[in-house]
Design a protein around this motif. Sequence first.
Motif, short mmCIF file in Angstrom:
data_model
loop_
_atom_site.label_atom_id
_atom_site.label_comp_id
_atom_site.label_asym_id
_atom_site.label_seq_id
_atom_site.Cartn_x
_atom_site.Cartn_y
_atom_site.Cartn_z
N ALA A 181 2.46 6.01 3.84
CA ALA A 181 2.06 5.83 4.75
C ALA A 181 2.03 3.96 5.04
CB ALA A 181 0.67 6.28 6.40
N LEU A 182 1.84 3.71 4.19
CA LEU A 182 1.56 2.40 4.21
C LEU A 182 2.62 1.73 4.40
CD1 LEU A 182 -1.32 1.53 2.14
CD2 LEU A 182 -0.90 0.69 4.97
N LYS A 183 4.01 2.32 2.56
CA LYS A 183 5.12 2.07 2.30
C LYS A 183 5.70 2.21 3.71
CE LYS A 183 9.00 2.33 -0.38
NZ LYS A 183 9.67 1.80 0.99
N GLN B 269 9.38 -0.90 7.75
CA GLN B 269 9.55 -1.04 9.67
C GLN B 269 9.50 -2.58 9.49
OE1 GLN B 269 6.31 0.26 11.34
NE2 GLN B 269 7.58 2.47 11.85
N ILE B 270 8.73 -2.88 8.28
CA ILE B 270 8.74 -4.85 8.37
C ILE B 270 10.18 -5.31 7.69
CG2 ILE B 270 7.48 -6.67 6.99
CD1 ILE B 270 4.77 -5.07 7.25
N ARG B 271 10.35 -4.74 6.84
CA ARG B 271 11.69 -4.57 6.37
C ARG B 271 12.93 -4.48 7.36
NH1 ARG B 271 11.36 -2.15 1.60
NH2 ARG B 271 10.28 -3.47 0.53
N THR B 272 12.74 -3.90 8.17
CA THR B 272 13.48 -3.83 8.90
C THR B 272 14.12 -4.49 10.08
OG1 THR B 272 13.92 -0.97 8.45
CG2 THR B 272 15.04 -2.07 10.41
N ILE C 242 -0.67 -6.78 0.66
CA ILE C 242 1.16 -6.85 0.77
C ILE C 242 2.18 -6.83 2.13
CG2 ILE C 242 3.41 -6.03 0.13
CD1 ILE C 242 2.77 -5.10 -2.85
N ILE C 243 1.72 -6.11 2.76
CA ILE C 243 2.02 -5.72 4.17
C ILE C 243 1.99 -7.43 4.83
CG2 ILE C 243 1.73 -4.53 6.31
CD1 ILE C 243 1.61 -1.90 4.78
N LYS C 244 0.22 -7.57 4.81
CA LYS C 244 -0.03 -9.11 5.54
C LYS C 244 0.56 -9.97 4.87
CE LYS C 244 -4.32 -11.50 5.75
NZ LYS C 244 -6.18 -11.81 5.46
N GLN C 245 1.24 -10.52 3.81
CA GLN C 245 1.61 -11.22 3.36
C GLN C 245 3.17 -10.90 4.28
OE1 GLN C 245 1.27 -10.39 -0.73
NE2 GLN C 245 -0.50 -11.63 -1.16
N ARG D 165 3.72 -9.85 6.92
CA ARG D 165 3.43 -10.02 8.39
C ARG D 165 3.55 -12.13 8.45
NH1 ARG D 165 3.42 -5.77 11.20
NH2 ARG D 165 2.38 -3.93 10.62
N GLN D 166 3.14 -12.35 7.20
CA GLN D 166 2.70 -13.41 7.17
C GLN D 166 4.41 -14.19 7.18
OE1 GLN D 166 0.03 -14.13 4.65
NE2 GLN D 166 -1.55 -14.02 6.23
N ILE D 167 5.19 -13.90 6.51
CA ILE D 167 6.35 -14.32 6.57
C ILE D 167 6.89 -14.04 7.58
CG2 ILE D 167 8.61 -13.58 5.54
CD1 ILE D 167 6.92 -12.95 2.48
N LEU D 168 7.21 -12.51 8.49
CA LEU D 168 7.64 -12.40 9.14
C LEU D 168 7.48 -13.45 10.65
CD1 LEU D 168 9.76 -9.83 11.14
CD2 LEU D 168 7.63 -8.91 11.41
#
Length: 180
Positions: free
Chosen positions: A51-53, A58-61, A143-146, A148-151
């Motif tokens: 689920a996290l993957k 989604q973030i990558r898209t 990684i997701i949090k990071q 999102r910060q990049i985003l």
Amino acid sequence: MKYKLLTLLTLAFLTISMPAIAAASPGEHEHHRSDKHPVIDWSSYPADIQALKSELDQIRTEQKSLFHQMRSQSEVIKEARKTLTSDQRNTLKKPAKQLIEQMKTSRDAIHDMREKKHESWNSFHEHATKQQWSTAKKDLQTIIKQKRQILENQHTIVKLQKQLITLINPSHESHIHTEE
């Protein structure tokens, strides 16, 4: 002559800073990094990690979409810059420099966060290999949090580019993508 040189330096700075925006792209560095690790069979991982993957995908898209928008806007900036007279360049130099500095700050934050994210990926791979799922899940959440910060910083760059386009030539504003 002094102003012409300063104007040319500012325009050169603009030209140099735009490729730096490419460094804010999500893909190239990640693909290079992924060569160091075996291809992951995510289907073999626990459902909560899968689920996290999915969230990462989604973030990558979204990042890819933003990167295309940044590239497009960079082209608009280059074209608009070509239409400026010497007087216009002198007038725009100071506010443009401020926007560019803000873009560089966002870009630098992206680079810093990417380094941390790569460390988190290494940790994830290590824990996943050992089937330490609880720790691997925490790594993936980090990684997701990071990401999102990049985003967030990529969104900032897009907004700053829009401001720069409007500053350089308000008539080009209609060419700006509004994919936010």
